[in-house]
Scaffold this motif. Structure first.
Motif, PDB file in Angstrom:
ATOM      1  N   SER A  24     -15.300 -46.755  11.097  1.00 28.21           N
ATOM      2  CA  SER A  24     -16.104 -44.824  11.434  1.00 28.21           C
ATOM      3  C   SER A  24     -15.254 -43.856  11.815  1.00 28.21           C
ATOM      4  O   SER A  24     -15.088 -42.864  10.362  1.00 28.21           O
ATOM      5  CB  SER A  24     -17.352 -44.846  12.158  1.00 28.21           C
ATOM      6  N   ASP A  25     -14.397 -44.274  11.419  1.00 21.61           N
ATOM      7  CA  ASP A  25     -13.154 -42.372  12.784  1.00 21.61           C
ATOM      8  C   ASP A  25     -12.220 -42.437  11.436  1.00 21.61           C
ATOM      9  O   ASP A  25     -11.550 -43.384  11.158  1.00 21.61           O
ATOM     10  CB  ASP A  25     -12.769 -42.630  14.098  1.00 21.61           C
ATOM     11  N   GLU A  26     -12.470 -41.158  10.443  1.00 22.10           N
ATOM     12  CA  GLU A  26     -11.956 -41.269   8.964  1.00 22.10           C
ATOM     13  C   GLU A  26      -9.960 -41.276   9.806  1.00 22.10           C
ATOM     14  O   GLU A  26      -9.825 -41.416   8.709  1.00 22.10           O
ATOM     15  CB  GLU A  26     -11.925 -40.275   8.104  1.00 22.10           C
ATOM     16  N   GLY A  27     -10.165 -40.208  10.886  1.00 28.45           N
ATOM     17  CA  GLY A  27      -8.533 -39.998  11.582  1.00 28.45           C
ATOM     18  C   GLY A  27      -7.998 -41.474  11.867  1.00 28.45           C
ATOM     19  O   GLY A  27      -6.890 -41.785  11.542  1.00 28.45           O
ATOM     20  N   ARG A  28      -8.529 -42.133  12.711  1.00 27.08           N
ATOM     21  CA  ARG A  28      -8.061 -43.538  12.754  1.00 27.08           C
ATOM     22  C   ARG A  28      -7.861 -44.670  11.544  1.00 27.08           C
ATOM     23  O   ARG A  28      -7.288 -45.600  11.133  1.00 27.08           O
ATOM     24  CB  ARG A  28      -8.899 -44.221  13.903  1.00 27.08           C
ATOM     25  N   PHE A  29      -9.147 -44.240  10.934  1.00 27.82           N
ATOM     26  CA  PHE A  29      -9.365 -45.385   9.336  1.00 27.82           C
ATOM     27  C   PHE A  29      -7.538 -44.799   8.580  1.00 27.82           C
ATOM     28  O   PHE A  29      -7.072 -45.486   7.767  1.00 27.82           O
ATOM     29  CB  PHE A  29     -10.308 -44.726   8.676  1.00 27.82           C
ATOM     30  N   ALA A  30      -7.406 -43.099   8.415  1.00 29.80           N
ATOM     31  CA  ALA A  30      -6.181 -43.393   7.478  1.00 29.80           C
ATOM     32  C   ALA A  30      -5.659 -43.364   8.338  1.00 29.80           C
ATOM     33  O   ALA A  30      -3.785 -44.148   7.604  1.00 29.80           O
ATOM     34  CB  ALA A  30      -6.530 -41.092   7.888  1.00 29.80           C
ATOM     35  N   ASP A  31      -4.930 -43.474  10.067  1.00 26.83           N
ATOM     36  CA  ASP A  31      -4.022 -44.182  10.144  1.00 26.83           C
ATOM     37  C   ASP A  31      -3.630 -45.390  10.317  1.00 26.83           C
ATOM     38  O   ASP A  31      -2.629 -45.945   9.799  1.00 26.83           O
ATOM     39  CB  ASP A  31      -3.739 -44.165  12.065  1.00 26.83           C
ATOM     40  N   LEU A  32      -4.434 -46.395  10.416  1.00 26.23           N
ATOM     41  CA  LEU A  32      -4.475 -47.801  10.211  1.00 26.23           C
ATOM     42  C   LEU A  32      -3.716 -48.498   8.179  1.00 26.23           C
ATOM     43  O   LEU A  32      -3.469 -49.232   8.470  1.00 26.23           O
ATOM     44  CB  LEU A  32      -5.818 -47.930  10.063  1.00 26.23           C
ATOM     45  N   ALA A  33      -4.963 -47.296   7.683  1.00 21.99           N
ATOM     46  CA  ALA A  33      -4.847 -47.503   6.490  1.00 21.99           C
ATOM     47  C   ALA A  33      -2.870 -47.468   5.768  1.00 21.99           C
ATOM     48  O   ALA A  33      -2.444 -47.866   4.908  1.00 21.99           O
ATOM     49  CB  ALA A  33      -5.062 -46.524   5.589  1.00 21.99           C
ATOM     50  N   ASN A  34      -2.392 -45.872   6.320  1.00 25.67           N
ATOM     51  CA  ASN A  34      -1.176 -45.857   6.249  1.00 25.67           C
ATOM     52  C   ASN A  34       0.074 -46.771   7.149  1.00 25.67           C
ATOM     53  O   ASN A  34       0.964 -46.929   6.131  1.00 25.67           O
ATOM     54  CB  ASN A  34      -1.083 -44.301   7.336  1.00 25.67           C
ATOM     55  N   LEU A  35      -0.434 -47.291   8.308  1.00 27.47           N
ATOM     56  CA  LEU A  35       0.402 -48.420   8.842  1.00 27.47           C
ATOM     57  C   LEU A  35      -0.158 -49.769   7.954  1.00 27.47           C
ATOM     58  O   LEU A  35       1.354 -50.426   7.875  1.00 27.47           O
ATOM     59  CB  LEU A  35      -0.993 -48.876  10.254  1.00 27.47           C
ATOM     60  N   LEU A  36      -0.716 -50.087   7.215  1.00 28.69           N
ATOM     61  CA  LEU A  36      -0.332 -51.003   6.525  1.00 28.69           C
ATOM     62  C   LEU A  36      -0.024 -51.543   5.324  1.00 28.69           C
ATOM     63  O   LEU A  36       0.826 -52.245   5.384  1.00 28.69           O
ATOM     64  CB  LEU A  36      -2.494 -51.024   6.227  1.00 28.69           C
ATOM     65  N   PHE A  37       0.300 -49.783   4.815  1.00 25.70           N
ATOM     66  CA  PHE A  37       0.862 -50.327   3.440  1.00 25.70           C
ATOM     67  C   PHE A  37       2.428 -49.731   4.594  1.00 25.70           C
ATOM     68  O   PHE A  37       3.686 -49.850   4.029  1.00 25.70           O
ATOM     69  CB  PHE A  37       0.763 -48.887   3.195  1.00 25.70           C
ATOM     70  N   ASP A  38       3.027 -49.289   5.413  1.00 27.08           N
ATOM     71  CA  ASP A  38       4.321 -48.917   5.925  1.00 27.08           C
ATOM     72  C   ASP A  38       4.952 -49.984   6.504  1.00 27.08           C
ATOM     73  O   ASP A  38       6.319 -51.021   6.041  1.00 27.08           O
ATOM     74  CB  ASP A  38       4.198 -47.877   7.124  1.00 27.08           C
ATOM     75  N   GLN A  39       3.635 -51.318   7.058  1.00 23.71           N
ATOM     76  CA  GLN A  39       3.641 -52.875   7.242  1.00 23.71           C
ATOM     77  C   GLN A  39       4.454 -53.981   6.267  1.00 23.71           C
ATOM     78  O   GLN A  39       5.637 -54.378   6.042  1.00 23.71           O
ATOM     79  CB  GLN A  39       2.586 -53.324   7.836  1.00 23.71           C
ATOM     80  N   ALA A  40       3.918 -53.652   4.788  1.00 28.68           N
ATOM     81  CA  ALA A  40       3.601 -53.749   3.703  1.00 28.68           C
ATOM     82  C   ALA A  40       5.571 -53.995   3.168  1.00 28.68           C
ATOM     83  O   ALA A  40       5.844 -54.762   2.937  1.00 28.68           O
ATOM     84  CB  ALA A  40       2.557 -53.718   2.451  1.00 28.68           C
ATOM     85  N   LEU A  41       5.621 -52.093   2.892  1.00 28.61           N
ATOM     86  CA  LEU A  41       6.829 -51.866   2.624  1.00 28.61           C
ATOM     87  C   LEU A  41       8.226 -52.313   4.070  1.00 28.61           C
ATOM     88  O   LEU A  41       9.288 -53.017   3.286  1.00 28.61           O
ATOM     89  CB  LEU A  41       6.280 -50.152   2.723  1.00 28.61           C
ATOM     90  N   LEU A  42       7.464 -52.570   4.706  1.00 29.33           N
ATOM     91  CA  LEU A  42       8.656 -53.616   5.981  1.00 29.33           C
ATOM     92  C   LEU A  42       9.424 -54.165   5.662  1.00 29.33           C
ATOM     93  O   LEU A  42       9.690 -54.679   5.208  1.00 29.33           O
ATOM     94  CB  LEU A  42       8.660 -52.409   7.071  1.00 29.33           C
ATOM     95  N   ALA A  43       7.772 -55.254   5.372  1.00 24.19           N
ATOM     96  CA  ALA A  43       8.275 -56.578   4.695  1.00 24.19           C
ATOM     97  C   ALA A  43       9.105 -57.092   3.691  1.00 24.19           C
ATOM     98  O   ALA A  43       9.647 -57.780   3.512  1.00 24.19           O
ATOM     99  CB  ALA A  43       7.028 -57.031   4.931  1.00 24.19           C
ATOM    100  N   GLU A  44       8.671 -56.539   2.699  1.00 24.83           N
ATOM    101  CA  GLU A  44       9.736 -56.516   1.409  1.00 24.83           C
ATOM    102  C   GLU A  44      10.737 -56.278   1.613  1.00 24.83           C
ATOM    103  O   GLU A  44      11.718 -56.109   0.167  1.00 24.83           O
ATOM    104  CB  GLU A  44       8.418 -55.924   0.040  1.00 24.83           C
TER     105      GLU A  44
END
Length: 628
Positions: A589-609
């Motif tokens: 529910s915390d927007e700041g932590r949500f933004a960090d998690l969403a960007n982390l998800l994107f960055d992990q996917a970028l590194l994986a490829e």
């Protein structure tokens, strides 16, 4: 400045030549007989060059148009001499051709040396430095040469150490004499029978007569007479009937035209008659030359017209993707004064090229079908070059595609052994596409999250990690009626490979995740083109996918690394709602932590490829904040 004013002077060898001479002197060649073959081969090349230059200036022959090579020896002086009346050299050419190795790739040559005498000997011929082999037999080499059309001659001499001497001398006719002052223990090369045996073994195919003095037995030993004899057959091997040529003769001729020390893998000898008349003798080497990817390399086809040498390095006779092919093409139709400009626009040449390509492809097809182990060896040496074929030769694209080999998830090793025909033979019932993934390394392809659903369902995927693969795929879009489909581009539609229950479950998951998808898309903004629920992933939280008509991430990175501009396209982020990390994201529910998690998800996917982070510091900060 005339040669009369040039006194004897001492010059130093190029550094690479010094290294090479040291290798030679310490017996790089295990077979010393090859020295004679190399020097005779060079003499033959000199005669070919004279014939070619004389096409436009017949006066170069002077009163001596009978080209030949002479081998002689002097037991008392302990010298072995190889003489020719070919093109010869002037002073500048002697310095250029013998004082230096005037060839790109010299550095690679020395890096490729292994210390294994047999393996290293194979490298010498590939680099066109066979002349220096003379120092295996000789403690000193004297070369006297006079260029055709010149009255001035040059004497070059060296003991194979750091320097050589040059001086102007008199020489009666054009051409080159190479005098080997033999080392102690090399007396077998002062034997008439031995020399003639070597010539017949290695140089029988040379088209020039190789002359020696006849010998006779006198007082228990062979003594030279004043009468000449031709030691070799002195006829164009390719012009003879196939039934008259032994495998050994074919192999020795290959070594002559290619300067390779290994036997060829296969060859094709053909006489074409009809609208056009030409003979081709084409070889597939067993080992790749070191300059296979060198832009300044020489091509391997020698062009003759009616047995008269016209040029080597005839790049118009063989396409780039078959640049490893060596051999001879002898035309009966081309004019003797053919030039490179004429080759560019000659219908005859185009037809000869098309016919020759078909012969080579047929040779490779025969190997692949009947000698799979030998073809596997060929593929390891030349596979990446053959992959250039579909983009270069549209007419033969299907034949070339059938010869290609790939790694795949079937064996899950980096061995490129799977043909497209093999793949189709193993396709699942209802499968109508050939699936593949590209990456910058085999490991990245093998462990890509995009493969998860394919591994789960047992669907084979080709694993492509050669740099040339992306270029190849731009031209090879289908094979045998089956489309090639990247598992990392566009929507994933497995068609008949999914049942109705699976499709209903997918729709349900998409509906339940709709709010999360919108929230992630809003958070990531310009970083993505689209965010959607994945049907590719079973174990990973997210992956990046390229649009159907966009560049793959791997190709985009390759182009940028080469300094080329790429179209401005954003990736698609696919998320797996059943993964714990995505479930945590959904409940955040915390927007700041949500933004960090969403960007982390994107960055992990970028590194994986295999991608690179634009802002690694922010990635580390987010990671630290979430695990602290």
């Amino acid at each position: 400045m005339s040669t009369d004013t040039i006194q004897k002077e001492t010059l130093g060898f190029q550094a690479e030549v010094k290294q090479l001479l040291q290798l030679m002197i310490h017996s790089l060649y295990s077979n010393k007989e090859i020295v004679l073959r190399e020097l005779i081969s060079n003499a033959s090349d000199a005669a070919d060059k004279l014939r070619f230059e004389a096409l436009s200036d017949n006066s170069l022959y002077g009163n001596d148009s009978d080209l030949k090579i002479r081998v002689s020896f002097d037991k008392d002086a302990r010298t072995l001499t190889i003489s020719d009346n070919g093109i010869g050299m002037n002073r500048a050419e002697v310095i250029s051709n013998i004082g230096t190795i005037a060839k790109s790739g010299t550095k690679e040559f020395f890096q490729a040396l292994t210390g294994d005498q047999a393996k290293d000997a194979n490298l010498i011929g590939q680099f066109g430095v066979g002349f220096y082999s003379a120092f295996i037999l000789a403690e000193k080499v004297t070369l006297i040469t006079r260029r055709a059309g010149s009255a001035e001659a040059v004497k070059w001499e060296s003991a194979g150490e750091g320097d050589y001497t040059l001086e102007a001398v008199e020489k009666a006719g054009r051409g080159t004499d190479i005098v080997l002052h033999l080392r102690e223990g090399e007396d077998e090369f002062l034997n008439d029978w031995k020399l003639k045996s070597i010539i017949r073994k290695y140089s029988d195919h040379i088209t020039l007569p190789i002359i020696m003095k006849k010998s006779e037995w006198k007082d228990g030993e062979q003594v030279p007479t004043d009468e000449d004899e031709t030691v070799n057959k002195a006829s164009a091997l390719w012009a003879r009937a196939k039934s008259d040529i032994s495998d050994e003769e074919y192999q020795e001729f290959y070594k002559h035209v290619s300067h390779d020390f290994e036997n060829p893998l296969a060859w094709s000898h053909n006489r074409v008659e009809g609208k056009q008349e030409y003979i081709s003798l084409l070889y597939v080497p067993s080992r790749a030359p070191l300059d296979l990817y060198d832009r300044e390399r020489k091509h391997g086809i020698k062009l003759y017209v009616k047995r008269v040498f016209i040029m080597d390095d005839a790049e118009k006779l063989m396409p780039q993707y078959l640049r490893f092919v060596r051999g001879v093409i002898d035309s009966a139709d081309l004019p003797l004064n053919v030039s490179r400009e004429i080759l560019q626009s000659s219908r005859d040449i185009d037809n000869i090229k098309a016919g020759s390509v078909k012969k080579v492809l047929g040779l490779l097809e025969d190997l692949a079908e009947n000698k799979p182990e030998e073809y596997a060896g060929f593929w390891n040496e030349f596979g990446r070059v053959l992959k250039e074929g579909p983009g270069e030769d549209f007419a033969n694209r299907e034949r070339i595609a059938a010869l290609l080999r790939f790694a795949s998830t079937h064996a899950d090793t980096d061995a490129q052994v799977v043909s497209l025909k093999d793949y189709i033979g193993r396709m699942k019932e209802g499968q109508d596409k050939i699936y593949y993934i590209t990456a910058d390394s085999f490991s990245a392809a093998q462990h890509s999250p995009h493969l998860e659903i394919f591994r789960k369902k047992g669907i084979e995927v080709l694993l492509l990690s050669d740099r040339v693969d992306e270029w190849m795929l731009s031209s090879l879009t289908e094979f045998d009626g089956k489309a090639l489909q990247s598992v990392a581009k566009g929507d994933l539609d497995l068609g008949n490979l999914e049942d109705e229950a699976e499709k209903e479950q997918q729709k349900k998951v998409e509906e339940e995740a709709r709010d999360l998808i919108e929230r992630v898309k809003t958070t990531l903004g310009e970083r993505v083109k689209e965010v959607r629920v994945t049907h590719r992933l079973t174990d990973s939280p997210a992956c990046l996918v390229a649009g159907e008509n966009d560049l793959s991430g791997n190709l985009e990175r390759m182009l940028k690394a080469a300094g080329q501009k790429t179209p401005d396209s954003k990736p698609i982020l696919e998320v797996n709602p059943e993964h714990k990390l995505v479930a945590k994201l959904k409940s955040e529910s915390d927007e700041g932590r949500f933004a960090d998690l969403a960007n982390l998800l994107f960055d992990q996917a970028l590194l994986a490829e295999g991608g690179q982070l634009e802002d690694p510091a922010s990635f580390v900060r987010r990671m630290n904040s979430l695990i602290s």
